[in-house]
Design a protein around this motif. Structure first.
Motif, PDB file in Angstrom:
ATOM      1  N   ALA A  72     -38.907   0.328  14.638  1.00  0.00           N
ATOM      2  CA  ALA A  72     -40.325   0.009  14.826  1.00  0.00           C
ATOM      3  C   ALA A  72     -40.778  -1.076  13.852  1.00  0.00           C
ATOM      4  CB  ALA A  72     -41.174   1.272  14.648  1.00  0.00           C
ATOM      5  N   PHE A  73     -40.254  -1.053  12.630  1.00  0.00           N
ATOM      6  CA  PHE A  73     -40.615  -2.096  11.670  1.00  0.00           C
ATOM      7  C   PHE A  73     -40.104  -3.458  12.145  1.00  0.00           C
ATOM      8  CE2 PHE A  73     -39.878   1.470   8.357  1.00  0.00           C
ATOM      9  CZ  PHE A  73     -41.079   2.065   8.694  1.00  0.00           C
ATOM     10  N   ALA A  74     -38.897  -3.483  12.705  1.00  0.00           N
ATOM     11  CA  ALA A  74     -38.358  -4.736  13.239  1.00  0.00           C
ATOM     12  C   ALA A  74     -39.201  -5.236  14.409  1.00  0.00           C
ATOM     13  CB  ALA A  74     -36.905  -4.528  13.668  1.00  0.00           C
ATOM     14  N   MET A  75     -39.699  -4.313  15.220  1.00  0.00           N
ATOM     15  CA  MET A  75     -40.609  -4.672  16.311  1.00  0.00           C
ATOM     16  C   MET A  75     -41.872  -5.327  15.762  1.00  0.00           C
ATOM     17  SD  MET A  75     -42.770  -2.007  18.693  1.00  0.00           S
ATOM     18  CE  MET A  75     -43.859  -1.669  17.281  1.00  0.00           C
ATOM     19  N   ASP A  76     -42.440  -4.741  14.708  1.00  0.00           N
ATOM     20  CA  ASP A  76     -43.634  -5.328  14.093  1.00  0.00           C
ATOM     21  C   ASP A  76     -43.378  -6.773  13.674  1.00  0.00           C
ATOM     22  OD1 ASP A  76     -45.221  -3.012  14.235  1.00  0.00           O
ATOM     23  OD2 ASP A  76     -44.549  -2.284  12.289  1.00  0.00           O
ATOM     24  N   GLU A  77     -42.274  -6.989  13.003  1.00  0.00           N
ATOM     25  CA  GLU A  77     -41.968  -8.334  12.505  1.00  0.00           C
ATOM     26  C   GLU A  77     -41.812  -9.330  13.648  1.00  0.00           C
ATOM     27  OE1 GLU A  77     -38.578  -8.095   9.980  1.00  0.00           O
ATOM     28  OE2 GLU A  77     -39.563  -6.760   8.529  1.00  0.00           O
ATOM     29  N   MET A  78     -41.190  -8.903  14.727  1.00  0.00           N
ATOM     30  CA  MET A  78     -40.997  -9.812  15.859  1.00  0.00           C
ATOM     31  C   MET A  78     -42.340 -10.189  16.482  1.00  0.00           C
ATOM     32  SD  MET A  78     -38.543  -9.357  19.218  1.00  0.00           S
ATOM     33  CE  MET A  78     -37.040  -9.755  18.306  1.00  0.00           C
ATOM     34  N   ILE A  79     -43.220  -9.216  16.658  1.00  0.00           N
ATOM     35  CA  ILE A  79     -44.532  -9.523  17.235  1.00  0.00           C
ATOM     36  C   ILE A  79     -45.323 -10.433  16.306  1.00  0.00           C
ATOM     37  CG2 ILE A  79     -46.736  -8.547  17.992  1.00  0.00           C
ATOM     38  CD1 ILE A  79     -45.183  -6.041  18.872  1.00  0.00           C
ATOM     39  N   GLU A  80     -45.299 -10.152  15.025  1.00  0.00           N
ATOM     40  CA  GLU A  80     -46.039 -10.972  14.065  1.00  0.00           C
ATOM     41  C   GLU A  80     -45.545 -12.417  14.047  1.00  0.00           C
ATOM     42  OE1 GLU A  80     -47.266  -7.383  10.959  1.00  0.00           O
ATOM     43  OE2 GLU A  80     -45.549  -8.687  10.531  1.00  0.00           O
ATOM     44  N   SER A  81     -44.266 -12.624  14.351  1.00  0.00           N
ATOM     45  CA  SER A  81     -43.710 -13.983  14.330  1.00  0.00           C
ATOM     46  C   SER A  81     -44.346 -14.886  15.386  1.00  0.00           C
ATOM     47  CB  SER A  81     -42.193 -13.942  14.540  1.00  0.00           C
ATOM     48  OG  SER A  81     -41.867 -13.613  15.889  1.00  0.00           O
ATOM     49  N   THR A  82     -45.020 -14.298  16.389  1.00  0.00           N
ATOM     50  CA  THR A  82     -45.690 -15.112  17.407  1.00  0.00           C
ATOM     51  C   THR A  82     -46.997 -15.700  16.890  1.00  0.00           C
ATOM     52  OG1 THR A  82     -47.022 -13.295  18.331  1.00  0.00           O
ATOM     53  CG2 THR A  82     -44.773 -13.575  19.195  1.00  0.00           C
ATOM     54  N   GLY A  83     -47.531 -15.157  15.797  1.00  0.00           N
ATOM     55  CA  GLY A  83     -48.822 -15.592  15.289  1.00  0.00           C
ATOM     56  C   GLY A  83     -50.013 -14.911  15.943  1.00  0.00           C
ATOM     57  N   VAL A  84     -49.786 -14.015  16.883  1.00  0.00           N
ATOM     58  CA  VAL A  84     -50.871 -13.319  17.564  1.00  0.00           C
ATOM     59  C   VAL A  84     -51.631 -12.427  16.582  1.00  0.00           C
ATOM     60  CG1 VAL A  84     -49.556 -11.245  18.230  1.00  0.00           C
ATOM     61  CG2 VAL A  84     -51.421 -12.055  19.693  1.00  0.00           C
ATOM     62  N   GLY A  85     -52.927 -12.196  16.835  1.00  0.00           N
ATOM     63  CA  GLY A  85     -53.639 -11.189  16.074  1.00  0.00           C
ATOM     64  C   GLY A  85     -52.980  -9.841  16.309  1.00  0.00           C
ATOM     65  N   TYR A  86     -52.638  -9.141  15.240  1.00  0.00           N
ATOM     66  CA  TYR A  86     -51.832  -7.932  15.397  1.00  0.00           C
ATOM     67  C   TYR A  86     -52.328  -6.830  14.462  1.00  0.00           C
ATOM     68  CZ  TYR A  86     -47.650  -4.973  15.882  1.00  0.00           C
ATOM     69  OH  TYR A  86     -46.789  -3.930  16.151  1.00  0.00           O
ATOM     70  N   ARG A  87     -52.445  -5.646  15.018  1.00  0.00           N
ATOM     71  CA  ARG A  87     -52.707  -4.447  14.245  1.00  0.00           C
ATOM     72  C   ARG A  87     -51.581  -3.460  14.529  1.00  0.00           C
ATOM     73  NH1 ARG A  87     -55.406  -7.539  12.182  1.00  0.00           N
ATOM     74  NH2 ARG A  87     -57.609  -7.475  11.605  1.00  0.00           N
ATOM     75  N   SER A  88     -50.799  -3.197  13.494  1.00  0.00           N
ATOM     76  CA  SER A  88     -49.720  -2.221  13.587  1.00  0.00           C
ATOM     77  C   SER A  88     -50.279  -0.850  13.234  1.00  0.00           C
ATOM     78  CB  SER A  88     -48.592  -2.598  12.618  1.00  0.00           C
ATOM     79  OG  SER A  88     -47.634  -1.572  12.538  1.00  0.00           O
ATOM     80  N   LEU A  89     -50.328   0.047  14.212  1.00  0.00           N
ATOM     81  CA  LEU A  89     -50.779   1.407  13.950  1.00  0.00           C
ATOM     82  C   LEU A  89     -49.633   2.157  13.285  1.00  0.00           C
ATOM     83  CD1 LEU A  89     -52.735   2.353  17.192  1.00  0.00           C
ATOM     84  CD2 LEU A  89     -53.531   1.170  15.141  1.00  0.00           C
ATOM     85  N   ALA A  90     -49.857   2.529  12.031  1.00  0.00           N
ATOM     86  CA  ALA A  90     -48.789   3.122  11.221  1.00  0.00           C
ATOM     87  C   ALA A  90     -48.996   4.623  11.145  1.00  0.00           C
ATOM     88  CB  ALA A  90     -48.805   2.503   9.823  1.00  0.00           C
ATOM     89  N   MET A  91     -48.095   5.344  11.784  1.00  0.00           N
ATOM     90  CA  MET A  91     -48.255   6.793  11.898  1.00  0.00           C
ATOM     91  C   MET A  91     -47.107   7.548  11.242  1.00  0.00           C
ATOM     92  SD  MET A  91     -50.120   5.427  14.427  1.00  0.00           S
ATOM     93  CE  MET A  91     -48.936   5.091  15.702  1.00  0.00           C
ATOM     94  N   PRO A  92     -47.376   8.816  10.870  1.00  0.00           N
ATOM     95  CA  PRO A  92     -46.325   9.713  10.406  1.00  0.00           C
ATOM     96  C   PRO A  92     -45.792  10.558  11.564  1.00  0.00           C
ATOM     97  CG  PRO A  92     -48.454  10.692   9.951  1.00  0.00           C
ATOM     98  CD  PRO A  92     -48.713   9.403  10.696  1.00  0.00           C
ATOM     99  N   PHE A  93     -45.421  11.788  11.261  1.00  0.00           N
ATOM    100  CA  PHE A  93     -44.884  12.728  12.248  1.00  0.00           C
ATOM    101  C   PHE A  93     -45.968  13.120  13.246  1.00  0.00           C
ATOM    102  CE2 PHE A  93     -43.836  17.021  13.691  1.00  0.00           C
ATOM    103  CZ  PHE A  93     -42.481  16.919  13.983  1.00  0.00           C
ATOM    104  N   PHE A  94     -45.654  12.993  14.545  1.00  0.00           N
ATOM    105  CA  PHE A  94     -46.611  13.362  15.590  1.00  0.00           C
ATOM    106  C   PHE A  94     -46.648  14.885  15.748  1.00  0.00           C
ATOM    107  CE2 PHE A  94     -46.427   9.318  18.477  1.00  0.00           C
ATOM    108  CZ  PHE A  94     -46.706   8.528  17.371  1.00  0.00           C
ATOM    109  N   MET A  95     -47.843  15.464  15.728  1.00  0.00           N
ATOM    110  CA  MET A  95     -47.954  16.895  16.004  1.00  0.00           C
ATOM    111  C   MET A  95     -47.363  17.238  17.360  1.00  0.00           C
ATOM    112  SD  MET A  95     -51.798  17.698  14.578  1.00  0.00           S
ATOM    113  CE  MET A  95     -52.384  16.958  13.050  1.00  0.00           C
ATOM    114  N   GLU A  96     -47.520  16.335  18.325  1.00  0.00           N
ATOM    115  CA  GLU A  96     -47.008  16.601  19.678  1.00  0.00           C
ATOM    116  C   GLU A  96     -45.495  16.746  19.726  1.00  0.00           C
ATOM    117  OE1 GLU A  96     -51.155  15.674  20.675  1.00  0.00           O
ATOM    118  OE2 GLU A  96     -49.743  15.011  19.134  1.00  0.00           O
ATOM    119  N   ASN A  97     -44.788  16.324  18.672  1.00  0.00           N
ATOM    120  CA  ASN A  97     -43.342  16.548  18.640  1.00  0.00           C
ATOM    121  C   ASN A  97     -42.998  18.038  18.660  1.00  0.00           C
ATOM    122  OD1 ASN A  97     -42.833  13.805  18.528  1.00  0.00           O
ATOM    123  ND2 ASN A  97     -42.609  13.759  16.305  1.00  0.00           N
ATOM    124  N   LEU A  98     -43.963  18.875  18.320  1.00  0.00           N
ATOM    125  CA  LEU A  98     -43.722  20.319  18.307  1.00  0.00           C
ATOM    126  C   LEU A  98     -43.848  20.954  19.682  1.00  0.00           C
ATOM    127  CD1 LEU A  98     -45.589  21.409  15.054  1.00  0.00           C
ATOM    128  CD2 LEU A  98     -43.202  20.715  15.327  1.00  0.00           C
TER     129      LEU A  98
END
Length: 295
Positions: free
Chosen positions: A123-149
């Protein structure tokens, strides 16, 4: 126009509902439109296909102001990072070609950790690739999803067992997908921001797995204990049901990163937590799922 990828997932469908509630024009990319919720089928423009397909992306991103970008999991992938980047490369080409102004990406806390964290590092590599386009970007940074349970609803209802491959006594940051969706919808509907930044979305709890089991005991009104699984047995079970060795190893690498504090710096710096507490989520989401499983 706002484009939503992965519209049938736990995050995507909630984002669509919030955007439609706000009167926004929404376009979705769906492999199988029949799987869309009725409201999405009726209220959104639909582009059929995969959001890894350059032709589909070119059509979907045309005249789009904002995009929700989410790479779906693929437990049979032999290369986790290439799975993420294989989706994201054509998206970046379409972002440039179609002049998309803003992208909201579903990523993870802990970007400073870098490699070695399994699916988080991809996911971090994905962030870097998107940012390389110069587009306005907000990376939603999350921990463990409760729904994983939710996939443990049967074990919780029948045997009173919570099982995660993480340390029993170390607090684990949590978040509910409804809080992720609310944050994403707010950013997608806001045309005032630009630049690139990370937006942590973390719930208000500081619970270890033992603490989570205690809350579950109280909410389910039956004893629940935490058991850390034997990793080799856990791996064998996952691969027996079709998961690739690479994806299974990525899950263990992610769990080790969580035990080693991958989320901690951003968690400590958080000033405004997301609203949904674990106890509330258990009552409103997990208990109905457990009852449905038992029935």
């Amino acid at each position: 126009m706002i484009v939503v990828t992965a519209p049938t997932g736990r995050i995507g469908h909630q984002v669509i509902d919030a955007l439609l509630d706000g009167g926004r024009q929404v376009r979705v990319i769906a492999r199988d439109p029949a799987r869309l919720a009725p409201r999405a089928r009726e209220g959104a423009e639909i582009v059929q296909g995969s959001h890894s397909d350059p032709r589909v992306l070119a059509e979907a991103f045309k005249d789009a102001d904002s995009v929700l970008w989410l790479v779906p999991p693929n437990p049979v992938a032999d290369d986790i990072q290439e799975h993420y980047l294989g989706f994201t490369r054509p998206a970046c080409e379409a972002i440039r070609a179609q002049g998309v102004r803003r992208v909201v990406g579903v990523s993870s806390l802990g970007r400073a950790h870098g490699s070695g964290a399994g699916q988080l590092s991809a996911a971090f590599a994905m962030d870097e690739m998107i940012e390389s386009t110069g587009v306005g970007y907000r990376s939603l940074a999350m921990p463990f999803f409760m729904e994983n349970l939710l996939h443990q609803a049967e074990a919780l209802a029948a045997r009173g067992v919570l099982s995660l491959p993480v340390a029993a006594d170390r607090p684990l940051a949590l978040v509910a997908t409804r809080d992720i969706a609310a944050t994403a919808a707010r950013l997608l509907a806001d045309d005032s921001w630009s630049g690139q930044d990370t937006v942590p979305v973390i719930g208000p709890d500081a619970l270890s797995p033992h603490g989570m089991a205690q809350v579950l005991s109280e909410v389910l009104e039956r004893p629940v204990r935490f058991e850390e699984p034997d990793r080799e047995a856990y791996r064998a079970t996952m691969t027996r049901y079709g998961m690739s060795e690479a994806w299974a190893q990525g899950l263990f690498d992610m769990a080790d990163a969580q035990d080693n504090g991958v989320y901690d710096a951003e968690w400590r710096a958080l000033t405004t937590p997301a609203p949904t507490a674990f106890r509330e989520w258990c009552r409103e989401v997990l208990i109905p799922a457990a009852r449905a499983t038992a029935a």
